[in-house]
Design an enzyme around this catalytic site. Sequence first.
Site, mmCIF file in Angstrom:
data_model
loop_
_atom_site.group_PDB
_atom_site.id
_atom_site.type_symbol
_atom_site.label_atom_id
_atom_site.label_comp_id
_atom_site.label_asym_id
_atom_site.label_seq_id
_atom_site.Cartn_x
_atom_site.Cartn_y
_atom_site.Cartn_z
ATOM 1 N N LYS A 157 -4.567 98.621 86.078
ATOM 2 C CA LYS A 157 -3.796 99.782 86.543
ATOM 3 C C LYS A 157 -2.714 100.050 85.503
ATOM 4 O O LYS A 157 -1.538 99.714 85.705
ATOM 5 C CB LYS A 157 -3.166 99.493 87.910
ATOM 6 C CG LYS A 157 -4.093 99.827 89.071
ATOM 7 C CD LYS A 157 -3.440 99.577 90.416
ATOM 8 C CE LYS A 157 -2.668 100.763 90.923
ATOM 9 N NZ LYS A 157 -3.477 101.859 91.453
HETATM 10 N N1 PPE Z 1 -8.900 104.039 92.047
HETATM 11 C C1 PPE Z 1 -7.759 104.399 91.416
HETATM 12 C C2 PPE Z 1 -7.852 105.118 90.124
HETATM 13 C C3 PPE Z 1 -6.535 104.082 92.000
HETATM 14 O O1 PPE Z 1 -5.407 104.420 91.382
HETATM 15 C C4 PPE Z 1 -6.501 103.417 93.239
HETATM 16 C C5 PPE Z 1 -5.195 103.087 93.892
HETATM 17 C C6 PPE Z 1 -7.716 103.048 93.841
HETATM 18 C C7 PPE Z 1 -8.899 103.378 93.207
HETATM 19 C C8 PPE Z 1 -7.775 102.271 95.123
HETATM 20 O O2 PPE Z 1 -7.335 100.951 94.930
HETATM 21 P P1 PPE Z 1 -6.655 100.113 96.113
HETATM 22 O O3 PPE Z 1 -5.320 100.708 96.343
HETATM 23 O O4 PPE Z 1 -6.589 98.733 95.586
HETATM 24 O O5 PPE Z 1 -7.533 100.224 97.292
HETATM 25 N N2 PPE Z 1 -4.193 104.060 93.691
HETATM 26 C C9 PPE Z 1 -2.808 103.746 93.972
HETATM 27 C C10 PPE Z 1 -1.868 104.779 93.385
HETATM 28 C C11 PPE Z 1 -1.722 106.072 94.112
HETATM 29 C C12 PPE Z 1 -0.560 106.882 93.610
HETATM 30 O O6 PPE Z 1 -0.546 108.084 93.866
HETATM 31 O O7 PPE Z 1 0.366 106.341 92.997
HETATM 32 C C13 PPE Z 1 -2.569 103.506 95.449
HETATM 33 O O8 PPE Z 1 -3.362 103.935 96.284
HETATM 34 O O9 PPE Z 1 -1.581 102.844 95.755
#
Ligand code: PPE
Length: 303
Positions: A157
Amino acid sequence: MKAEKIWLDGQFVPWQEAQVHVLTHALHYGSSIFEGIRAYETAAGGVAVFRLQEHVDRLFASAAIFRMEIPFSKEEISAAIVETVRVNKLKGCYIRPLVFRGGEGVGLNPLRAPVRVVVIAIPFGAYLGEEGLQRGVRARVSSYNRIHVNTSSTKAKIGGNYVNSILASMEVAGDGYDEAILLDTNGYVAEGPGENIFWARNGTVYTTPLPTILEGITRSSILTICAHLGYPTRETYTTRDELYISDEVWFCGTAAEITPIREIDRITIGKGQAGPIVKALQDKFFAIAAGKEAAFDHWLTHV
Ligand code: PPE
């Protein structure tokens, strides 16, 4: 939106004092890594952080990929996260640990810039709106592809990765859609700008395989919950047209939780509302987060 205190480099500072220099490396080049974590109010009246260990593990994995040495241990970061919720007396909230290159110099090589760490917790509602969570959102396939696995690292990330997400989000928001769907550079469905994606056809639940996407913790929770509820699951590449003809499609992520998609590219998905599988998953997910499911209590860290 505000909280009282922010944890910055090992100590709590008042909200308005959590500041950095304008030459902060990450501000210029996106050289940061971060997590997004939620804490939920439990049925017993307490607060619990959802899958803290998994988020902290992924933070350290992102750091390893991005060649950053976090100047705190996993235990210290986990404790800082719990403390940030506690000292701010927050109930349900969103927690943002951020590790960034600081410094006061110019130049791409980040290795001279110090690694700094911040943990922020803020009150937070439904990411794609309360109505979106209930009824479903309208999505569009973006003309931007998800970053290629050899362009950056989708497993980490990394702050800079999100330029790709922001471009897609702005594009579809400008056209009146709620959220984007990004395809990978081979043309297969990858994920949302900040969410993984699932679809269901004839009772089977599908999601994209890991290589080109972020290894979502909500995605992993859903796969586990599906096994628990008896829905067969498969990880497979797919095309946008299979999404069009699926019975149900949904986004998932820490911020987005489990958000149904009711329309893609102006084509109605299923009955154009939250379908039975996504509703069952939402019910189970929110029950677990609220501490009502003893079998899943190990996913919660009680504050
Ligand atoms: N893909 C991406 C690209 C992504 O950023 C997230 C989380 C996910 C999948 C889902 O991952 P998880 O949260 O582990 O289930 N995105 C984070 C950032 C959002 C934001 O606007 O800032 C989040 O959901 O916290």
